[in-house]
Design a protein around this motif. Structure first.
Motif, PDB file in Angstrom:
ATOM      1  N   ILE A   8       0.928  -1.437   0.186  1.00 10.24           N
ATOM      2  CA  ILE A   8      -0.201   0.422   0.119  1.00 10.24           C
ATOM      3  C   ILE A   8       0.939   1.127  -0.237  1.00 10.24           C
ATOM      4  CG2 ILE A   8      -1.568   1.075   1.279  1.00 10.24           C
ATOM      5  CD1 ILE A   8      -2.436  -1.238   2.704  1.00 10.24           C
ATOM      6  N   ALA A   9       0.863   1.696  -1.209  1.00  9.35           N
ATOM      7  CA  ALA A   9       1.534   3.533  -0.741  1.00  9.35           C
ATOM      8  C   ALA A   9       0.376   4.525  -0.138  1.00  9.35           C
ATOM      9  CB  ALA A   9       2.097   4.090  -2.087  1.00  9.35           C
ATOM     10  N   TYR A  10       0.470   5.133   1.189  1.00 12.42           N
ATOM     11  CA  TYR A  10      -0.245   5.498   1.719  1.00 12.42           C
ATOM     12  C   TYR A  10      -0.147   7.175   1.926  1.00 12.42           C
ATOM     13  CZ  TYR A  10      -3.422   7.283   5.215  1.00 12.42           C
ATOM     14  OH  TYR A  10      -4.352   7.856   6.322  1.00 12.42           O
ATOM     15  N   THR A  51      -0.174  15.564   5.797  1.00 15.69           N
ATOM     16  CA  THR A  51       0.911  15.524   5.173  1.00 15.69           C
ATOM     17  C   THR A  51       2.522  15.710   6.273  1.00 15.69           C
ATOM     18  OG1 THR A  51       0.480  16.401   2.724  1.00 15.69           O
ATOM     19  CG2 THR A  51       2.999  16.004   3.118  1.00 15.69           C
ATOM     20  N   PHE A  52       2.961  14.601   6.039  1.00 16.77           N
ATOM     21  CA  PHE A  52       4.582  14.783   7.072  1.00 16.77           C
ATOM     22  C   PHE A  52       5.662  14.996   6.182  1.00 16.77           C
ATOM     23  CE2 PHE A  52       8.169  13.573   9.575  1.00 16.77           C
ATOM     24  CZ  PHE A  52       7.269  14.470  11.274  1.00 16.77           C
ATOM     25  N   LEU A  53       6.413  15.577   6.321  1.00 15.90           N
ATOM     26  CA  LEU A  53       7.842  15.771   5.991  1.00 15.90           C
ATOM     27  C   LEU A  53       8.791  15.213   6.298  1.00 15.90           C
ATOM     28  CD1 LEU A  53       7.238  17.918   2.223  1.00 15.90           C
ATOM     29  CD2 LEU A  53       7.145  15.604   2.890  1.00 15.90           C
ATOM     30  N   PHE A  54      10.128  14.854   6.823  1.00 17.77           N
ATOM     31  CA  PHE A  54      10.955  14.328   7.218  1.00 17.77           C
ATOM     32  C   PHE A  54      12.161  15.769   7.100  1.00 17.77           C
ATOM     33  CE2 PHE A  54       9.526  10.686   6.662  1.00 17.77           C
ATOM     34  CZ  PHE A  54       9.308  10.521   7.903  1.00 17.77           C
ATOM     35  N   SER A  55      13.069  16.319   7.661  1.00 20.80           N
ATOM     36  CA  SER A  55      13.789  17.405   7.712  1.00 20.80           C
ATOM     37  C   SER A  55      15.410  17.385   7.034  1.00 20.80           C
ATOM     38  CB  SER A  55      14.506  17.652   9.341  1.00 20.80           C
ATOM     39  OG  SER A  55      15.282  18.687   9.033  1.00 20.80           O
ATOM     40  N   SER A 103       4.892  25.440   0.434  1.00 24.55           N
ATOM     41  CA  SER A 103       3.701  25.531   1.067  1.00 24.55           C
ATOM     42  C   SER A 103       3.172  24.241   1.158  1.00 24.55           C
ATOM     43  CB  SER A 103       3.381  26.272  -0.566  1.00 24.55           C
ATOM     44  OG  SER A 103       3.472  25.656  -1.381  1.00 24.55           O
ATOM     45  N   GLY A 104       1.757  24.543   1.199  1.00 24.94           N
ATOM     46  CA  GLY A 104       0.731  22.866   1.838  1.00 24.94           C
ATOM     47  C   GLY A 104       0.703  22.477   0.675  1.00 24.94           C
ATOM     48  N   GLY A 105       0.947  23.407  -0.379  1.00 21.32           N
ATOM     49  CA  GLY A 105       0.661  22.338  -1.646  1.00 21.32           C
ATOM     50  C   GLY A 105       1.362  21.586  -2.184  1.00 21.32           C
ATOM     51  N   GLN A 106       2.599  21.924  -1.856  1.00 20.85           N
ATOM     52  CA  GLN A 106       3.967  21.461  -2.624  1.00 20.85           C
ATOM     53  C   GLN A 106       4.199  20.437  -1.803  1.00 20.85           C
ATOM     54  OE1 GLN A 106       6.555  25.109  -1.831  1.00 20.85           O
ATOM     55  NE2 GLN A 106       6.764  25.779  -4.344  1.00 20.85           N
ATOM     56  N   LYS A 107       3.865  20.830   0.085  1.00 19.01           N
ATOM     57  CA  LYS A 107       3.873  19.914   0.478  1.00 19.01           C
ATOM     58  C   LYS A 107       2.767  18.232  -0.226  1.00 19.01           C
ATOM     59  CE  LYS A 107       3.763  21.926   4.631  1.00 19.01           C
ATOM     60  NZ  LYS A 107       3.947  22.239   5.688  1.00 19.01           N
ATOM     61  N   GLN A 108       2.060  18.341  -0.258  1.00 26.08           N
ATOM     62  CA  GLN A 108       1.226  17.731  -1.092  1.00 26.08           C
ATOM     63  C   GLN A 108       1.055  17.166  -2.056  1.00 26.08           C
ATOM     64  OE1 GLN A 108      -2.652  19.236  -1.258  1.00 26.08           O
ATOM     65  NE2 GLN A 108      -3.566  18.745   1.251  1.00 26.08           N
ATOM     66  N   ARG A 109       1.786  17.424  -2.528  1.00 29.23           N
ATOM     67  CA  ARG A 109       2.690  16.726  -4.589  1.00 29.23           C
ATOM     68  C   ARG A 109       3.834  16.278  -3.669  1.00 29.23           C
ATOM     69  NH1 ARG A 109       3.747  22.260  -7.660  1.00 29.23           N
ATOM     70  NH2 ARG A 109       2.721  23.194  -5.326  1.00 29.23           N
ATOM     71  N   THR A 110       4.487  16.219  -2.429  1.00 24.32           N
ATOM     72  CA  THR A 110       5.867  15.073  -2.782  1.00 24.32           C
ATOM     73  C   THR A 110       5.493  14.458  -1.603  1.00 24.32           C
ATOM     74  OG1 THR A 110       6.999  17.635  -2.191  1.00 24.32           O
ATOM     75  CG2 THR A 110       8.215  15.050  -1.385  1.00 24.32           C
TER      76      THR A 110
END
Length: 582
Positions: A414-416, A421-425, A476-483
């Motif tokens: 599964i790819a979820y 969105t959570f991104l790491f440092s 931005s929020g959109g950039q995080k979601q696309r990442t």
């Protein structure tokens, strides 16, 4: 309490060989130290008969040799015992982190991250001090204390008896103060965890704090917490501050009795001058165990209090885990998803989030789930990868109950992309490649283009090597979601779950992303959650949820023709777009 202690003993048992050697070094070092007064005793009595250079040299060399040998074993006892305490800390920290990874999402809903961090750092250090210096000095004080008393008794039972009269008061002081030190230190550690949680939340939400101009309010709250932490520490200092002087005073009384009574024994020729010197030396050696006993008791009280707080985490039930005899199919899943009569209630909730829900999603098809906020869309998505566990016999992947599948294998299929969105440092490339070993730059750029992230990346000074900061704060929020979308695509799993992951992008970007996803959707089974009708119009089937139940299902055109909830959602969406355009 017994179970908690048994778990602690298990960590000691892993290093019992080294610990035995360390304790042996402590005993040997103490035996050598205890021998020094005997050498001095014979030296004083011999030199009292007549002083010669030969005698002085012989006794000086003997004392030097004894001191050197004692120093060597003291070095080994510290290296071994303190080293073992570091290894136990290493094992415990690894086990704690592994257990934290296994704990269900419900645990983190009830526990603040700052408190967990305080236990993993401050309390961990207190446990290490107990397992290292605590054990070493406990053995040291007991060995020196017992040996000194025995040898003092051998020199003069009468003087020893009177000298040790303050000993019951010492025992009472240890009991009286030790219990209070334990309670107050436990309270201090718990309050430190609250401070850590307050700081962690404020730094993570710094933008919100600044947006509402609440820096002074939050600082005032921190000052209040910090003041209470200071007050609790001062109370502990008062207790321990009375404890150590009390032990020192009782040791001083014992020394006074030894000097007075021992001197009289020498005058009456009942003991020699050398024996008196050895007796006072042993009494001086006994002062260290008496004083050190207070410090050791404090170490153990603090360590046990901290161990209790760490053990609370280790004892938390990792309820979501691989079942015994779980199935681990060969190869990839085909992606067929079946949900049968699913009713799901969150732990502690009164009302079910999903009610009597049934769905069939053929392998390779796309199912869209829409509905108002709180209708149960995200709840449904989270049950497939077992973020929460559904009742047995309700959720199936390839005809197998997800509860009967190996958990690691299940999640690998599964790819979820979660709603938050959570991104790491780390760098953008590292975030996209998270969970994929040896991802190439070309593969990262390919999924970045599909997620419509590449145009933004080209504007970054370091492109894919740009660091995004903690939680992706520089994006931005959109950039995080696309990442996050690119990260899921690179995983190349047979099932793709998109949980309202286009909410922060504009309509044009959403169209570009959906156009890029068309080819990827045909390769896998996809479940798309969205509050936008525009994001789900091309799905093979659309279900509309309301209060956890399916109220409509069908294709985009069929649902619009029906004129029900789905058509209403589209009308509201069109109205919002018209208002924005005007």
């Amino acid at each position: 309490m017994q179970k908690r202690t048994a778990r602690l003993h298990a960590y000691l048992a892993r290093h019992r060989g080294g610990l035995a050697w360390g304790v042996a070094c402590v005993l040997i070092a103490n035996a050598i130290v205890v021998a020094q007064p005997q050498v001095l005793r014979f030296a004083v009595d011999d030199l009292y008969q007549g002083v010669t250079a030969q005698k002085l040299g012989r006794y000086a060399l003997t004392l030097f040799g004894v001191a050197l040998l004692g120093g060597i074993f003291k070095y080994f006892m510290r290296q071994v015992v303190i080293g073992i305490s570091r290894r136990i800390e290493y094992d415990l920290r690894n086990d704690l982190f592994e257990h934290l990874q296994r704990l269900p999402a419900s645990y983190y809903q009830d526990t603040r991250i700052g408190e967990i961090m305080a236990r993993a750092t401050n309390d961990m250090s207190a446990v290490r001090m107990m397992m290292g210096p605590g054990i070493m000095y406990f053995v040291n004080t007991v060995a020196v204390g017992v040996a000194s008393i025995v040898l003092m008794f051998a020199i003069s039972p009468r003087v020893t008896f009177y000298t040790l009269l303050p000993l019951p008061l010492v025992s009472f002081s240890v009991w009286f103060f030790g219990e209070r030190i334990h309670r107050r230190f436990e309270s201090i550690q718990a309050h430190f965890a609250r401070i850590a949680a307050h700081v962690q939340e404020n730094l993570s939400g710094l933008r919100v704090v600044r947006a509402f101009a609440l820096e002074r309010v939050q600082h005032a709250d921190f000052l209040r917490l910090n003041r209470e932490y200071l007050d609790r520490n001062v109370a502990l200092i008062r207790t321990s501050g009375a404890f150590y002087p009390a032990l020192s005073f009782l040791s001083g009384v014992a020394a006074l009795l030894a000097l007075f009574l021992g001197g009289r024994e020498v005058i009456k020729d009942r003991i020699s001058l050398g024996e008196f010197v050895a007796f006072t030396w042993y009494l001086g050696m006994l002062n260290w165990p008496v004083v050190a006993l207070g410090w050791v008791i404090s170490l153990w009280q603090r360590g046990l209090a901290s161990w209790g707080r760490i053990d609370e985490i280790l004892s938390a039930d990792a309820s979501i885990r691989t079942a015994p005899n779980a199935r681990k199919p060969e190869g990839r899943a085909s992606g067929e998803i079946v949900i049968r009569n699913l009713t799901f209630t969150y732990p502690g909730a009164r009302e079910p989030a999903l009610s009597n829900l049934s769905l069939d999603v053929p392998a390779g098809s796309t199912l869209a789930i829409v509905g108002r906020t709180g209708s149960g869309k995200s709840s449904l998505i989270q049950l497939l990868p077992r973020v929460f566990d559904a009742p047995r016999g309700t959720v199936f992947l390839d005809g197998i109950d997800v509860l009967d599948l190996d958990l690691q294998w299940l999640r690998a299929q599964i790819a979820y992309v979660p709603q938050e969105t959570f991104l790491f440092s780390a760098t953008l490339a590292e975030n996209v490649a998270f969970g994929v070993d040896h991802a190439t730059a070309a593969e990262i750029e390919r999924v970045g283009a599909i997620a419509h992230l590449s145009p933004d990346v080209e504007r970054f000074p370091k492109r894919w090597e740009t660091r995004v900061g903690e939680r992706g704060i520089t994006l931005s929020g959109g950039q995080k979601q696309r990442t996050a979308i690119a990260r899921a695509l690179l995983r190349d799993s047979p099932v793709l779950l998109l949980d309202d992951c286009l909410s922060s992008v504009d309509t044009h970007t959403e169209h570009e992303i959906l156009h890029g996803l068309e080819g990827e959707m045909r390769k896998r089974t996809a479940l798309i959650v969205s509050h936008r009708v525009s994001a789900v119009r091309d799905a093979d089937e659309i279900v509309v949820l309301d209060h956890g139940a399916v109220v409509e299902r069908g294709t985009h055109d069929a649902l619009l023709t029906r004129g029900g909830r789905y058509a209403e959602l589209q009308r509201v969406e069109q109205l919002e777009e018209e208002i924005e355009a005007s």
